[in-house]
Design an enzyme around this catalytic site. Sequence first.
Site, PDB file in Angstrom:
ATOM      1  N   GLU A   1      -4.327 -21.139  29.249  1.00  0.00           N
ATOM      2  CA  GLU A   1      -3.141 -21.388  28.439  1.00  0.00           C
ATOM      3  C   GLU A   1      -2.554 -20.030  28.059  1.00  0.00           C
ATOM      4  O   GLU A   1      -3.319 -19.117  27.749  1.00  0.00           O
ATOM      5  CB  GLU A   1      -3.480 -22.160  27.156  1.00  0.00           C
ATOM      6  CG  GLU A   1      -2.203 -22.673  26.492  1.00  0.00           C
ATOM      7  CD  GLU A   1      -2.434 -23.369  25.143  1.00  0.00           C
ATOM      8  OE1 GLU A   1      -3.503 -23.195  24.543  1.00  0.00           O
ATOM      9  OE2 GLU A   1      -1.520 -24.067  24.709  1.00  0.00           O
TER      10      GLU A   1
ATOM     11  N   GLY B   1      -9.004 -18.073  18.431  1.00  0.00           N
ATOM     12  CA  GLY B   1     -10.185 -18.677  17.815  1.00  0.00           C
ATOM     13  C   GLY B   1     -10.958 -19.525  18.815  1.00  0.00           C
ATOM     14  O   GLY B   1     -12.170 -19.448  18.918  1.00  0.00           O
ATOM     15  N   ALA B   2     -10.210 -20.347  19.570  1.00  0.00           N
ATOM     16  CA  ALA B   2     -10.837 -21.254  20.524  1.00  0.00           C
ATOM     17  C   ALA B   2      -9.776 -21.812  21.466  1.00  0.00           C
ATOM     18  O   ALA B   2      -8.585 -21.621  21.239  1.00  0.00           O
ATOM     19  CB  ALA B   2     -11.524 -22.403  19.786  1.00  0.00           C
ATOM     20  N   MET B   3     -10.236 -22.495  22.517  1.00  0.00           N
ATOM     21  CA  MET B   3      -9.297 -23.089  23.483  1.00  0.00           C
ATOM     22  C   MET B   3      -9.809 -24.453  23.906  1.00  0.00           C
ATOM     23  O   MET B   3     -10.964 -24.608  24.291  1.00  0.00           O
ATOM     24  CB  MET B   3      -9.154 -22.142  24.687  1.00  0.00           C
ATOM     25  CG  MET B   3      -8.316 -22.704  25.825  1.00  0.00           C
ATOM     26  SD  MET B   3      -6.598 -23.042  25.309  1.00  0.00           S
ATOM     27  CE  MET B   3      -6.205 -24.403  26.394  1.00  0.00           C
ATOM     28  N   GLU B   4      -8.893 -25.414  23.855  1.00  0.00           N
ATOM     29  CA  GLU B   4      -9.277 -26.826  23.975  1.00  0.00           C
ATOM     30  C   GLU B   4      -9.438 -27.356  25.395  1.00  0.00           C
ATOM     31  O   GLU B   4      -9.328 -28.571  25.601  1.00  0.00           O
ATOM     32  CB  GLU B   4      -8.211 -27.667  23.258  1.00  0.00           C
ATOM     33  CG  GLU B   4      -6.823 -27.710  23.952  1.00  0.00           C
ATOM     34  CD  GLU B   4      -5.814 -26.720  23.382  1.00  0.00           C
ATOM     35  OE1 GLU B   4      -6.254 -25.706  22.798  1.00  0.00           O
ATOM     36  OE2 GLU B   4      -4.605 -26.950  23.533  1.00  0.00           O
ATOM     37  N   ASN B   5      -9.691 -26.506  26.405  1.00  0.00           N
ATOM     38  CA  ASN B   5      -9.858 -26.991  27.775  1.00  0.00           C
ATOM     39  C   ASN B   5     -10.563 -28.341  27.779  1.00  0.00           C
ATOM     40  O   ASN B   5     -11.603 -28.498  27.126  1.00  0.00           O
ATOM     41  CB  ASN B   5     -10.697 -26.010  28.590  1.00  0.00           C
ATOM     42  CG  ASN B   5     -10.309 -24.579  28.344  1.00  0.00           C
ATOM     43  OD1 ASN B   5      -9.208 -24.181  28.650  1.00  0.00           O
ATOM     44  ND2 ASN B   5     -11.222 -23.817  27.757  1.00  0.00           N
TER      45      ASN B   5
ATOM     46  N   GLU C   1     -10.152 -28.325  17.801  1.00  0.00           N
ATOM     47  CA  GLU C   1     -10.235 -28.367  19.267  1.00  0.00           C
ATOM     48  C   GLU C   1     -10.551 -29.776  19.773  1.00  0.00           C
ATOM     49  O   GLU C   1     -10.024 -30.205  20.797  1.00  0.00           O
ATOM     50  CB  GLU C   1     -11.281 -27.372  19.775  1.00  0.00           C
ATOM     51  CG  GLU C   1     -11.022 -25.919  19.377  1.00  0.00           C
ATOM     52  CD  GLU C   1      -9.620 -25.424  19.682  1.00  0.00           C
ATOM     53  OE1 GLU C   1      -9.039 -25.852  20.702  1.00  0.00           O
ATOM     54  OE2 GLU C   1      -9.089 -24.621  18.890  1.00  0.00           O
TER      55      GLU C   1
ATOM     56  N   HIS D   1      -7.526 -31.946  19.918  1.00  0.00           N
ATOM     57  CA  HIS D   1      -6.695 -31.684  21.103  1.00  0.00           C
ATOM     58  C   HIS D   1      -7.141 -32.491  22.322  1.00  0.00           C
ATOM     59  O   HIS D   1      -6.372 -32.689  23.243  1.00  0.00           O
ATOM     60  CB  HIS D   1      -6.780 -30.206  21.489  1.00  0.00           C
ATOM     61  CG  HIS D   1      -5.833 -29.311  20.743  1.00  0.00           C
ATOM     62  ND1 HIS D   1      -4.512 -29.631  20.539  1.00  0.00           N
ATOM     63  CD2 HIS D   1      -6.012 -28.081  20.208  1.00  0.00           C
ATOM     64  CE1 HIS D   1      -3.926 -28.632  19.881  1.00  0.00           C
ATOM     65  NE2 HIS D   1      -4.813 -27.680  19.661  1.00  0.00           N
TER      66      HIS D   1
ATOM     67  N   GLU E   1      -0.007 -28.035  18.130  1.00  0.00           N
ATOM     68  CA  GLU E   1      -0.748 -27.151  17.224  1.00  0.00           C
ATOM     69  C   GLU E   1      -0.617 -27.571  15.772  1.00  0.00           C
ATOM     70  O   GLU E   1      -1.572 -27.498  15.010  1.00  0.00           O
ATOM     71  CB  GLU E   1      -0.303 -25.702  17.417  1.00  0.00           C
ATOM     72  CG  GLU E   1      -0.617 -25.150  18.807  1.00  0.00           C
ATOM     73  CD  GLU E   1      -2.082 -25.330  19.210  1.00  0.00           C
ATOM     74  OE1 GLU E   1      -2.919 -25.620  18.338  1.00  0.00           O
ATOM     75  OE2 GLU E   1      -2.382 -25.191  20.405  1.00  0.00           O
TER      76      GLU E   1
HETATM   77 ZN   LIG Z   1      -4.797 -25.669  18.962  1.00  0.00          ZN
END
Ligand SMILES: [Zn+2]
Length: 847
Positions: A131, A264-268, A301, A304, A323
């Site tokens: 992303e 912070g993080a990624m919602e893959n 996450e 998402h 978001e």
């Molecule tokens: Zn997010």
Amino acid sequence: MPSERLADFFLPYHYQIKLDINLKTLDVTGQTNITGNLQKPAKSVRLHARGLMVKQIDLIYGASHHHELKWKTNSEASELIIDLPEKFPQNASMEIAVTYSLKVTETMEGIYPSYYKIGSKKKLLLSTQLESHHAREAFPCIDEPAAKATFDLSITTSKGQTVLSNTLVKGEQSEGTKKTTLFETTPKMSTYLLAFVIGELGYKEKTTKNGVKFRVYATTNNINRVDFALETGGKVLDFYNKYFGIPYPLKKCDMVAIPEFASGAMENWGLITYRESALLLDSKNSSLFTKQWVALVIAHELAHQWFGNLVTMAWWDDLWLNEGFASWVEFFAVAELFPNWNMWAQFVSEDYHSAITDDALANTHPILQPVNDPREINEIFDNITYRKGSSIIRMLHAYMGKKAFRKGLQNYLKKYQYNNATTNDLWQSLEESSDLPITKFMKAWTKQKGFPLIKWSQKKASILLTQERFILSPHERALSKDKTVWPVPLNLIGTKNHFTLTKRSESWKIKPKKQIKFNIDQTGFYRVHYEASKLKNLNLLLREKALSVPDRAGLVNDVTEMARAGYSKTHEILDFLLVFQDETAPPVWDMISAFTANTWLSLGDEKFYVHFKPYGRELITLQYNRLGWKKKTNESHFDTLLRPTILAMAVKFEDDKAINKAKDLFIKWSNGKSLDPDIRRIVYAASMRHGGISEFNLLHSAHKNEELAEEKRRIAAGITNAIQPEIINKTLNLLNSSEIRQQDLVSWVFGLYANRFSREKVWQWQQNNWEWIEKTYGGGHLISYFIQSLAVFSSEQKTREIKNFYKNKDLTGIKRTLDQTLETIELQAAWRKQDYRSTLSWLQQYK
Ligand SMILES: [Zn+2]
């Protein structure tokens, strides 16, 4: 004009991606077969590709196989333009096979490495961050969120590595020193959600109520720090299954802690990646604040997985919806799972406060923002998108009521699953479930920038109300011709009456009490002005304990901003704050501390501090004495959270007892005694501030040997508090060394700017190293922190200097941040001009 979408010409429905990754040289060879349909008759096909060295392109069309098609690249647009052997008709279905190679990038996007150490052993982990538009750096594709397709991924790499992707492993093949891992076909999804991780990992697992295989992975040295994430994540998944009314869509869900991570993080989908400090919790060394933070990020996450992954925004201009919603629902879920944490009160001092502060600048932007080029996306990953987004969803939730909101949300997810939707589609669903004019109500809050300030006066049987856009800077306010009107949902503490103000000026027929506090629980996104006489009445409400924590935090927030904006005198506000001495809630103290810190920063000079410090000590004495330095058995959640805030203020206001206590604890810590993680940051910072080279050496060597990311950060906050020039220079020399992880540098820089003794020096450093900063962080969103950190200055001369430096620089992705920062510095300078003398003379009663 919006640029073209490639999916309007060729729309893929399936990808087969084979990657062969050499972990020694970081070379990758790839073969991607894309099957899709022409949306229009065409003689060529355009795909997104960036940094890919294409070797061969073939075409399979029906029974015919065309070898070695011709292509060109448009690197400016990151496009690969492939000549088809003839003109093909609309709806022609074809498979395009691209053979290519690529080099792993070092910039925390695309396919990138994390380097870390276990003991003295150097280790490498490879992961992805696709992303917003970095899938094209891993494989040729139509890299647009609306171009959803299914994916078959296989990865060949050295044996002995754990290889993870979005879905379960379908099979493994071994050949010599190499292993190929094949993954099950993904559901239909956007390219930016594909992910993989390769590394030496351990995990813990459980099965959720719905039978989902749920695992938390970390590098092998961190495996005993995943228990809280495993337990919380499992509960959150079960909670969302019920709340969204659709079971989690995949068979498995993995969460992985990555040593180098830009956000912070990624919602893959099915493979969520985290910065270590947002997932790991150490039973002996993590603070309560970190525990809350980890729970919130996980809840964000996991939300998402439905809102974002199952239903995806049609284009990046609706990023706010993804978001903003996830940032609201993370509080919603954590508040349900941990009721005694009082999360909604904390929302006011976190999301609401940051959003409403940023949105008060003239240089803010509407939530809904046209995005033509994906390179513009980085700049909208900001407080307005996330936190104004979550704040107005909270307002909407209060306006609609929880039942209608949930029903509309469930209908929306069902209707658009495995598909894309826009902001209006959500409003439509919520309108159907509530019979309220949601689209009309939300239009002003999403399409207009800023928010209203409500002024009011009491008549006999009514309240006369007016609204105008609140702009913090008096200078910008005078220039503004903004006549925007919002539909403002108003209510009053102690009554059940509601009123929606829809005009610039209107009368609300209500017989109010003498003491008025608007905006129950601070759910509305607006400010209310209380003049001095009204504040006196509020004192009564406060003494009677008639206000909730969010109300008190919101009130302090409203009142203090009036001083910064020049509507109230600073000393009147400082005086008003003294009524909060017996306050015990951390969100309220966060707001008080934010204001005193702002006053210190903008108005302060050495003469000012002399009188400000005793005022500050008086403000906190009651809480300081109540809380002390040592945790009490069974103390409340809020007391544990409040202690570090109060102690930090005590140290800042140079309470001798506090400084001596911190030094004493530091010596004990350096001799191997354990130290409460909730107060470590303060102990390090105070000891460094009032110490010298030996404190620096102790902290520095602790930093080198530390493996826990959270602790490393606390130590950094300590080191950057030094006042001696030679220590500051030593610290500056560390900044672009391998000792500091790329993801962590911004917090060091931030610390050095916050410290008035190193501010000027780090600004020099930033100018000297700008080229390196651009090369390392450009294109990502971390670069904007280098600009934001400059908002600690408060002189006109500094704005000129900064403007001058950035005049000829490439400002792609940081232009607005720079404008906002300059505006903040200017307004701080104006505040100083306006209120310095009167505040100082009021403070002189404190010696
Ligand atoms: Zn997010």
